[in-house]
Design a protein around this motif. Structure first.
Motif, PDB file in Angstrom:
ATOM      1  N   GLY A   3      29.857 -34.826   1.643  1.00  0.00           N
ATOM      2  CA  GLY A   3      29.229 -33.892   0.707  1.00  0.00           C
ATOM      3  C   GLY A   3      27.738 -34.022   0.582  1.00  0.00           C
ATOM      4  O   GLY A   3      27.166 -33.580  -0.404  1.00  0.00           O
ATOM      5  N   CYS A  62      34.246 -30.028   3.494  1.00  0.00           N
ATOM      6  CA  CYS A  62      34.719 -31.411   3.660  1.00  0.00           C
ATOM      7  C   CYS A  62      35.105 -32.017   2.316  1.00  0.00           C
ATOM      8  O   CYS A  62      35.629 -33.125   2.268  1.00  0.00           O
ATOM      9  CB  CYS A  62      33.667 -32.281   4.333  1.00  0.00           C
ATOM     10  N   LEU A  63      34.827 -31.303   1.229  1.00  0.00           N
ATOM     11  CA  LEU A  63      35.187 -31.816  -0.097  1.00  0.00           C
ATOM     12  C   LEU A  63      36.277 -30.960  -0.733  1.00  0.00           C
ATOM     13  O   LEU A  63      36.350 -30.807  -1.944  1.00  0.00           O
ATOM     14  CB  LEU A  63      33.960 -31.877  -1.023  1.00  0.00           C
ATOM     15  N   MET A  64      37.111 -30.400   0.118  1.00  0.00           N
ATOM     16  CA  MET A  64      38.266 -29.640  -0.342  1.00  0.00           C
ATOM     17  C   MET A  64      39.392 -29.918   0.635  1.00  0.00           C
ATOM     18  O   MET A  64      39.148 -30.037   1.838  1.00  0.00           O
ATOM     19  CB  MET A  64      37.951 -28.145  -0.273  1.00  0.00           C
ATOM     20  N   PHE A  65      40.598 -30.020   0.119  1.00  0.00           N
ATOM     21  CA  PHE A  65      41.738 -30.117   1.023  1.00  0.00           C
ATOM     22  C   PHE A  65      42.163 -28.711   1.422  1.00  0.00           C
ATOM     23  O   PHE A  65      42.068 -27.774   0.623  1.00  0.00           O
ATOM     24  CB  PHE A  65      42.893 -30.862   0.339  1.00  0.00           C
ATOM     25  N   ILE A 116      36.956 -36.793  -3.677  1.00  0.00           N
ATOM     26  CA  ILE A 116      37.242 -36.577  -2.251  1.00  0.00           C
ATOM     27  C   ILE A 116      36.281 -37.371  -1.347  1.00  0.00           C
ATOM     28  O   ILE A 116      36.736 -37.980  -0.379  1.00  0.00           O
ATOM     29  CB  ILE A 116      37.314 -35.071  -1.910  1.00  0.00           C
ATOM     30  N   VAL A 120      45.006 -27.494   1.691  1.00  0.00           N
ATOM     31  CA  VAL A 120      46.065 -26.964   0.824  1.00  0.00           C
ATOM     32  C   VAL A 120      45.499 -26.363  -0.463  1.00  0.00           C
ATOM     33  O   VAL A 120      46.142 -25.520  -1.094  1.00  0.00           O
ATOM     34  CB  VAL A 120      47.116 -28.048   0.472  1.00  0.00           C
ATOM     35  N   GLN A 121      44.290 -26.780  -0.838  1.00  0.00           N
ATOM     36  CA  GLN A 121      43.681 -26.210  -2.042  1.00  0.00           C
ATOM     37  C   GLN A 121      43.149 -24.803  -1.798  1.00  0.00           C
ATOM     38  O   GLN A 121      42.846 -24.084  -2.743  1.00  0.00           O
ATOM     39  CB  GLN A 121      42.530 -27.101  -2.531  1.00  0.00           C
ATOM     40  N   ASP A 161      38.420 -29.572   8.627  1.00  0.00           N
ATOM     41  CA  ASP A 161      39.210 -29.857   9.828  1.00  0.00           C
ATOM     42  C   ASP A 161      40.245 -28.765  10.085  1.00  0.00           C
ATOM     43  O   ASP A 161      40.568 -28.462  11.237  1.00  0.00           O
ATOM     44  CB  ASP A 161      39.896 -31.220   9.691  1.00  0.00           C
ATOM     45  N   VAL A 220      30.962 -23.490  -0.833  1.00  0.00           N
ATOM     46  CA  VAL A 220      31.477 -24.832  -1.141  1.00  0.00           C
ATOM     47  C   VAL A 220      31.395 -25.677   0.124  1.00  0.00           C
ATOM     48  O   VAL A 220      31.291 -25.163   1.230  1.00  0.00           O
ATOM     49  CB  VAL A 220      32.948 -24.817  -1.640  1.00  0.00           C
ATOM     50  N   ARG A 221      31.466 -26.976  -0.084  1.00  0.00           N
ATOM     51  CA  ARG A 221      31.489 -27.879   1.056  1.00  0.00           C
ATOM     52  C   ARG A 221      32.942 -28.022   1.501  1.00  0.00           C
ATOM     53  O   ARG A 221      33.779 -28.492   0.728  1.00  0.00           O
ATOM     54  CB  ARG A 221      30.953 -29.232   0.631  1.00  0.00           C
ATOM     55  N   PHE A 253      48.593 -39.042   1.082  1.00  0.00           N
ATOM     56  CA  PHE A 253      48.965 -39.073  -0.335  1.00  0.00           C
ATOM     57  C   PHE A 253      49.973 -37.967  -0.586  1.00  0.00           C
ATOM     58  O   PHE A 253      50.093 -37.032   0.215  1.00  0.00           O
ATOM     59  CB  PHE A 253      47.736 -38.887  -1.235  1.00  0.00           C
ATOM     60  N   ARG A 303      46.437 -34.180   3.132  1.00  0.00           N
ATOM     61  CA  ARG A 303      45.142 -34.870   3.260  1.00  0.00           C
ATOM     62  C   ARG A 303      44.193 -34.183   4.240  1.00  0.00           C
ATOM     63  O   ARG A 303      43.052 -34.611   4.399  1.00  0.00           O
ATOM     64  CB  ARG A 303      45.356 -36.320   3.701  1.00  0.00           C
ATOM     65  N   LEU A 312      41.418 -32.060   5.511  1.00  0.00           N
ATOM     66  CA  LEU A 312      40.266 -31.423   4.877  1.00  0.00           C
ATOM     67  C   LEU A 312      40.169 -29.971   5.340  1.00  0.00           C
ATOM     68  O   LEU A 312      40.548 -29.628   6.470  1.00  0.00           O
ATOM     69  CB  LEU A 312      38.978 -32.175   5.245  1.00  0.00           C
TER      70      LEU A 312
END
Lengths: 164, 295
Positions: free
Chosen positions: A42, A59-62, B38, A64-65, A24, A56-57, B6, A19, A21
């Motif tokens: 976002g 804060c709208l990606m984890f 998200i 781990v992605q 962070d 990209v933003r 999660f 979880r 971001l």
């Protein structure tokens, strides 16, 4: 889970919760605090970074992605010499007072750098549209646009040095 | 504002995705571009127990032409569609609408399938797909099926895709000769949610009359709203400013029951729809004329 990211040319990895971001991860785990966190949903664009070259933003990606991705933050724009070796767009922001409090600046820069690579001679209107997803809380948009147009003119006359 | 914990599952194929959805059936969400999910998780409006991340499902990342249709994989980024030559040529309405989706940073992550399945009433892609008469291919434990766009959007943030199913792709019929299109929306600032919008696909027959029109409206209902009354006014008639005005009146007064909110009151939305539909029809029929149906 383990996430390994190349940030500004340096491989960094950490064991993080899914979880977490990306914003962070960049600020707290990699301790690069140039990426600013404004709204965390976002809207403000302050946390914009490049992931594999695309804005990209974060804060709208984890985090781990972003595993195995190349991330560029505002710290990655200047050359080896740091402040003496700013990216031409950073120079233009300084020259034309494109920042006041500086909170939105990292997001503005990380949005505009790939924009100008794709469209090196935009109109002023195109610049305004390009930053429509970035809020400046000082409302200093005029000078931001002026800075970009200054950079565009420099680029067109070939005055600016080549910069990665 | 941080998401609740999660379990994170990475899927590399459609099969792995469906297996993940089946295994965690009680509380699982597909994570595509994440540009709506998200934020909802950051606000903790959404707290799924499990996310199945489909960003690595490369088999669903494509734009291709097949059997006279434009096929777009569900995981294809909106930015890819925006830059696609095939999309520009074969589905100009889609090409025209894409820049209205939020901002470049969002379109770099946001996917076509994610936007369609999220089915936000103010989203552009659902209305575009309804106007184009697109079809969606869905796969689940019971097998595969095609669903027409008109049946795909079933309610507020709700589609025909079941919780154990996955949207695979969307198929858009190629724009025919004599076809015209227009996409218009009104936002307070470029990239904001639209207060109202219209996606129009029209066609002229050989005698210069309207052979048919599909007009889909956004931000005025629970999902994309097909303006059937307006289409009825147009079909079989010779295009004129008076005809467009009559169709726009039908769209605004017969076809919708718009909500009012902090952005726009219901009467204001009706007003916007009437103006936008009239302008969109004017533009779409000009383009249809220019594309040579009368030749």
């Amino acid at each position: 889970m383990i996430v390994s990211v190349n940030i500004n040319g340096v491989d960094r990895s950490a064991d993080v919760e899914p979880r977490l971001l990306l914003s962070d991860f960049i600020r707290h785990h990699v301790e690069l605090t140039g990426t600013h966190v404004g709204c965390e949903h976002g809207v403000c664009g302050a946390c914009t970074v490049l992931v594999d070259g695309r804005a990209v933003r974060s804060c709208l990606m984890f985090a781990v992605q972003a595993d195995s991705c190349e991330v560029t933050t505002v710290e990655g724009l200047a050359g080896e010499g740091g402040e003496a070796d700013l990216h031409p767009l950073q120079e233009a922001f300084r020259e034309k007072h494109g920042l006041q409090c500086g909170f939105c600046t990292p997001g503005m820069l990380m949005t505009l750098v790939p924009f100008l690579e794709e469209n090196p001679s935009p109109t002023e209107r195109e610049v305004r549209e390009a930053i429509s997803g970035n809020l400046c809380r000082c409302t200093g948009y005029e000078n931001i646009v002026r800075a970009v147009m200054h950079r565009v003119e420099q680029g067109l006359t070939g005055e600016a040095r080549a910069h990665g | 504002m941080k998401p609740a914990p999660f379990e994170y599952v990475v899927a590399r194929s459609v099969e792995e995705t469906l297996a993940g959805l089946a295994e965690h059936a009680d509380d699982v969400k597909v994570l595509a571009g994440g540009q709506s999910l998200i934020p909802a998780m950051n606000f903790r409006l959404a707290q799924p127990a499990v996310l199945v991340d489909v960003n690595g499902v490369d088999e669903l990342d494509f734009v291709r032409v097949e059997g006279g249709e434009l096929r777009i994989g569900a995981v294809t980024r909106q930015r890819t569609v925006e830059r696609s030559e095939e999309v520009r040529r074969l589905a100009p309405l889609l090409h025209e609408a894409i820049p209205s989706i939020a901002h470049p940073q969002i379109r770099n992550r946001g996917t076509v399938g994610g936007s369609l399945v999220h089915a936000d009433p103010s989203a552009e892609l659902p209305s575009v797909m309804v106007a184009l008469g697109a079809r969606m291919r869905i796969r689940g434990p019971a097998g595969e099926r095609w669903v027409a766009a008109d049946d795909f959007f079933v309610g507020l943030l709700e589609t025909a895709v079941g919780s154990d199913e996955l949207l695979l792709e969307v198929a858009v019929p190629e724009a025919a000769a004599g076809a015209g299109h227009a996409f218009l929306e009104l936002q307070r600032r470029h990239g904001d949610y639209a207060m109202a919008g219209v996606a129009a696909a029209v066609a002229l027959d050989g005698s210069g009359r309207c052979a048919g029109a599909r007009i889909a409206l956004l931000s005025v209902g629970d999902g994309p709203v097909l303006a059937a009354g307006a289409a009825g006014v147009l079909t079989g008639e010779t295009p004129s400013a008076e005809l467009f005005a009559a169709a726009a009146r039908a769209a605004a007064h017969d076809d919708i029951d718009p909500p009012g909110d902090i952005q726009a009151s219901a009467p204001y939305r009706r007003h916007l729809v009437e103006v936008l539909v009239r302008r969109a029809l004017t533009l779409a029929f000009q383009r249809a004329d220019a594309s040579g149906a009368r030749a």
